[in-house]
Design a protein around this motif. Structure first.
Motif, mmCIF file in Angstrom:
data_model
loop_
_atom_site.group_PDB
_atom_site.id
_atom_site.type_symbol
_atom_site.label_atom_id
_atom_site.label_comp_id
_atom_site.label_asym_id
_atom_site.label_seq_id
_atom_site.Cartn_x
_atom_site.Cartn_y
_atom_site.Cartn_z
ATOM 1 N N THR A 1 0.920 -1.087 -0.036
ATOM 2 C CA THR A 1 -0.132 -0.045 0.000
ATOM 3 C C THR A 1 0.946 1.198 -0.145
ATOM 4 O O THR A 1 0.662 2.271 -0.738
ATOM 5 N N SER A 2 1.808 1.346 0.723
ATOM 6 C CA SER A 2 2.820 2.333 0.875
ATOM 7 C C SER A 2 3.435 2.512 -0.354
ATOM 8 O O SER A 2 3.732 3.661 -0.886
ATOM 9 N N PHE B 1 2.090 0.192 -10.950
ATOM 10 C CA PHE B 1 2.969 -0.832 -10.066
ATOM 11 C C PHE B 1 2.243 -2.021 -9.635
ATOM 12 O O PHE B 1 2.599 -3.160 -9.739
ATOM 13 N N LEU B 2 0.852 -1.749 -9.143
ATOM 14 C CA LEU B 2 -0.123 -2.931 -8.476
ATOM 15 C C LEU B 2 -0.284 -3.771 -9.647
ATOM 16 O O LEU B 2 -0.133 -5.149 -9.645
ATOM 17 N N ILE C 1 3.001 -11.963 -9.198
ATOM 18 C CA ILE C 1 2.137 -13.012 -8.285
ATOM 19 C C ILE C 1 1.393 -14.157 -9.085
ATOM 20 O O ILE C 1 1.740 -15.517 -8.801
ATOM 21 N N SER C 2 0.747 -13.851 -10.313
ATOM 22 C CA SER C 2 0.182 -14.836 -10.972
ATOM 23 C C SER C 2 1.332 -15.715 -11.776
ATOM 24 O O SER C 2 1.021 -17.087 -11.769
ATOM 25 N N LEU C 3 2.440 -15.026 -12.014
ATOM 26 C CA LEU C 3 3.452 -16.018 -12.549
ATOM 27 C C LEU C 3 4.110 -16.726 -11.597
ATOM 28 O O LEU C 3 4.085 -18.172 -11.706
ATOM 29 N N ILE C 4 4.072 -16.461 -10.542
ATOM 30 C CA ILE C 4 4.702 -17.280 -9.389
ATOM 31 C C ILE C 4 3.632 -18.567 -8.988
ATOM 32 O O ILE C 4 3.959 -19.630 -8.915
ATOM 33 N N PHE D 1 11.622 -3.257 -7.221
ATOM 34 C CA PHE D 1 10.898 -3.971 -6.241
ATOM 35 C C PHE D 1 11.150 -5.527 -6.317
ATOM 36 O O PHE D 1 11.119 -6.035 -7.432
ATOM 37 N N ALA D 2 11.126 -6.229 -5.385
ATOM 38 C CA ALA D 2 11.385 -7.824 -5.442
ATOM 39 C C ALA D 2 10.306 -8.285 -4.501
ATOM 40 O O ALA D 2 10.135 -7.754 -3.227
#
Length: 70
Positions: free
Chosen positions: A14-15, A31-32, A39-42, A66-67
């Motif tokens: 959120t930040s 970004f989101l 996340i979908s790929l993971i 970002f990681a």
């Protein structure tokens, strides 16, 4: 595989969204979108990303510094 944000990760996300949105309107949403794509790929390919410990992998976002570690 199930996915759920850790409460601290949700706060950090959120930040980060707010930070990017302050930089440029719509950038937080972009970004989101990239986070959700990662996340979908993971979830689709759990062995994707770089192995950083015996159990944890890291995937880098393409556009943003970002990681995520899972």
């Amino acid at each position: 595989m199930n996915f759920q944000y850790h409460p601290e990760a949700a706060k950090e996300l959120t930040s980060s969204i707010e930070y990017y949105e302050d930089k440029s309107e719509g950038l937080g949403e972009e970004f989101l979108d990239e986070v959700e794509a990662a996340i979908s790929l993971i979830l689709s390919h759990p062995k994707t990303g770089t192995l950083i410990t015996k159990e944890d992998r890291r995937i880098l976002l393409n556009r943003f510094r970002f990681a995520y570690k899972r």
